[in-house]
Design an enzyme around this catalytic site. Structure first.
Site, mmCIF file in Angstrom:
data_model
loop_
_atom_site.group_PDB
_atom_site.id
_atom_site.type_symbol
_atom_site.label_atom_id
_atom_site.label_comp_id
_atom_site.label_asym_id
_atom_site.label_seq_id
_atom_site.Cartn_x
_atom_site.Cartn_y
_atom_site.Cartn_z
ATOM 1 N N ILE A 180 1.827 8.823 -18.635
ATOM 2 C CA ILE A 180 0.591 8.037 -18.443
ATOM 3 C C ILE A 180 0.856 7.008 -17.350
ATOM 4 C CG2 ILE A 180 -0.931 6.285 -19.523
ATOM 5 C CD1 ILE A 180 -1.336 9.028 -20.741
ATOM 6 N N HIS A 181 -0.022 6.913 -16.369
ATOM 7 C CA HIS A 181 0.124 5.805 -15.415
ATOM 8 C C HIS A 181 -1.185 5.361 -14.777
ATOM 9 C CE1 HIS A 181 0.081 9.158 -12.562
ATOM 10 N NE2 HIS A 181 -0.364 8.286 -11.688
ATOM 11 N N ARG A 182 -2.286 6.086 -15.027
ATOM 12 C CA ARG A 182 -3.547 5.737 -14.345
ATOM 13 C C ARG A 182 -4.074 4.379 -14.774
ATOM 14 N NH1 ARG A 182 -4.621 9.257 -10.244
ATOM 15 N NH2 ARG A 182 -3.589 11.151 -10.890
ATOM 16 N N ASP A 219 -1.997 11.962 -17.854
ATOM 17 C CA ASP A 219 -3.120 11.632 -16.966
ATOM 18 C C ASP A 219 -2.710 11.820 -15.507
ATOM 19 O OD1 ASP A 219 -1.548 9.417 -16.407
ATOM 20 O OD2 ASP A 219 -2.934 7.940 -17.243
#
Ligand code: UD1
Ligand code: UDP
Length: 362
Positions: free
Chosen positions: A205-207, A282
């Site tokens: 996850i990084h968005r 994501d």
């Protein structure tokens, strides 16, 4: 003919690794690499240069962190200086990061033609920083190298002249073909973690839309804690996400259920992807890599630019809104497959890009 490549973020090092080799094979092309510094931890940057055999960048601008305007503005100033000194014939940019936009804009303002790898992708969500970056970069580019038929269609629908659109396929597929077969189930990170193939869910996850919205991040955390009761959850945590998890106070709770690890190098990541029972992410790149290794994927977003693998059944969109729905989608997707499609070209995108640039440049 002098080509100046601007990169700065993890996926750009990976994409550039194959294109640089193809450029190097063209007698008429010389490449100068500029690293903006956007990603700077050793495991977000150096590891890729070492593992993928890339040359040390000629320039490292050391620009990172801060707000978007601040970061992009500082990059614009420094890239302009490099361009004035180097006077390249073409500037090559990748994807949709702030480094991409700064590079494209600096070049366009100096009338240096821009080549954009991964052109034409759209989420149609202008609240995403990436959508702003890619729309503007495409607008000022002279060569729009598209990875998919959908990307090509998007550009045509925006009125981009047909001669500027060059379908080549996805350079990430080139990289996956090159390294994927070499990575086996034994040893490496799976051995180190003591995890068996097909026994775990891999998460990244990084968005901003997930890390910067505590309600969404909480839904992801709670869902993965539930999933972890059935099977292991392995999560290489992006530095931005580690900060966000700490801020909402659930880093410790999560680490009691999931295997939280630091970001890993590309080859370890390939191993984690190839042998996962499912990938929940994501990330743009990770969604596609799931498909390359035929692992079912759940994309934790409202929309995706890579719609063809959703259509083919390999990937499911699941916006992180309701914990139970997310758990059901993830558990329901384990063991699923999709149609036999090949939307990302033939694995020769990098070569096509280099050949086209070599033949178009005077
Ligand atoms: C950026 C890109 C995104 C891309 C992603 C790939 C933009 C707007 N976003 O997002 O499109 O999908 O890279 O991973 O360009 N940080 C560290 N160490 C690092 C890198 C980052 O601590 O090595 C911290 C930064 O200080 C910053 C935060 O993580 O506070 C976010 O980094 P940033 O590069 O702004 O955005 P990403 O989320 O990485
Ligand atoms: N990746 C990696 N190590 C990690 C996480 C991702 O090598 O710990 C690789 C992944 O295999 C893919 C790329 O980084 O090739 C995707 O980058 P990221 O998810 O940061 O960005 P996006 O593709 O969403 O722009």
């Amino acid at each position: 003919m002098k080509l100046l490549t601007i990169i700065g973020a993890r996926p750009q090092f990976i994409k550039a690794s194959v294109v640089s080799v193809a450029i190097g094979a063209q007698d008429d092309l010389t490449e100068i690499i500029v690293h903006t510094g956007q990603h700077f931890d050793a495991n977000m940057s150096n590891v890729f240069f070492e593992e993928l055999g890339m040359a040390k960048p000629a320039y490292h601008l050391n620009i990172n962190s801060g707000r978007h305007g601040d970061m992009t503005g500082r990059m614009l100033i420094e890239i302009e200086r490099v361009l004035l000194a180097e006077k390249p014939d073409v500037v090559l940019v990748y994807g949709d990061t702030n480094s991409t936009l700064a590079g494209a804009l600096a070049a366009a303002k100096l009338h240096i033609p821009v080549a954009h790898v991964e052109a034409g992708l759209r989420s149609f969500n202008m609240r995403m920083p990436e959508e702003v970056n890619r729309v503007l970069t495409d607008r000022v580019s002279r060569w729009l190298f598209t990875p998919t038929a959908v990307a090509e269609r998007n550009l045509r629908a925006e009125g981009v002249a047909a001669e500027l659109i060059i379908p080549v396929g996805d350079v990430m597929y080139d990289v996956a073909l090159h390294y994927g077969a070499r990575v086996k189930a034994e040893g490496r990170i799976l051995g180190g973690l003591g995890i068996k193939p097909a026994s775990y869910v891999l998460t990244t996850i990084h968005r901003a839309e997930n890390t910067d919205v505590p309600e969404r991040l909480m839904v992801i955390v709670d869902a993965l804690i539930q999933v972890a009761r059935q099977m292991s959850v392995v999560w290489p945590v992006h530095p931005r996400t580690r900060g966000a998890l700490r801020q909402i106070g659930c880093l410790e709770k999560l680490s009691q259920h999931a295997r939280l690890i630091d970001p890993v190098g590309y080859l370890d990541m390939v191993q984690l992807e190839k042998y996962a029972a499912l990938i929940a992410t994501d990330s743009g790149g990770v969604q596609k890599e799931a498909f390359f290794y035929r692992v079912p994927c759940v994309t934790l977003r409202d929309e995706t630019e890579w719609v063809e693998i959703v259509d083919a059944g390999w990937n499911r969109l699941a916006a992180p809104q309701v914990v139970d729905n997310l758990v059901q989608t993830i558990e329901g997707a384990v063991g699923s497959t999709g149609q036999d499609v090949s939307p990302y070209g033939s694995g020769d995108a990098a070569e096509k890009i280099a050949l086209r640039l070599a033949s178009d440049l005077p």
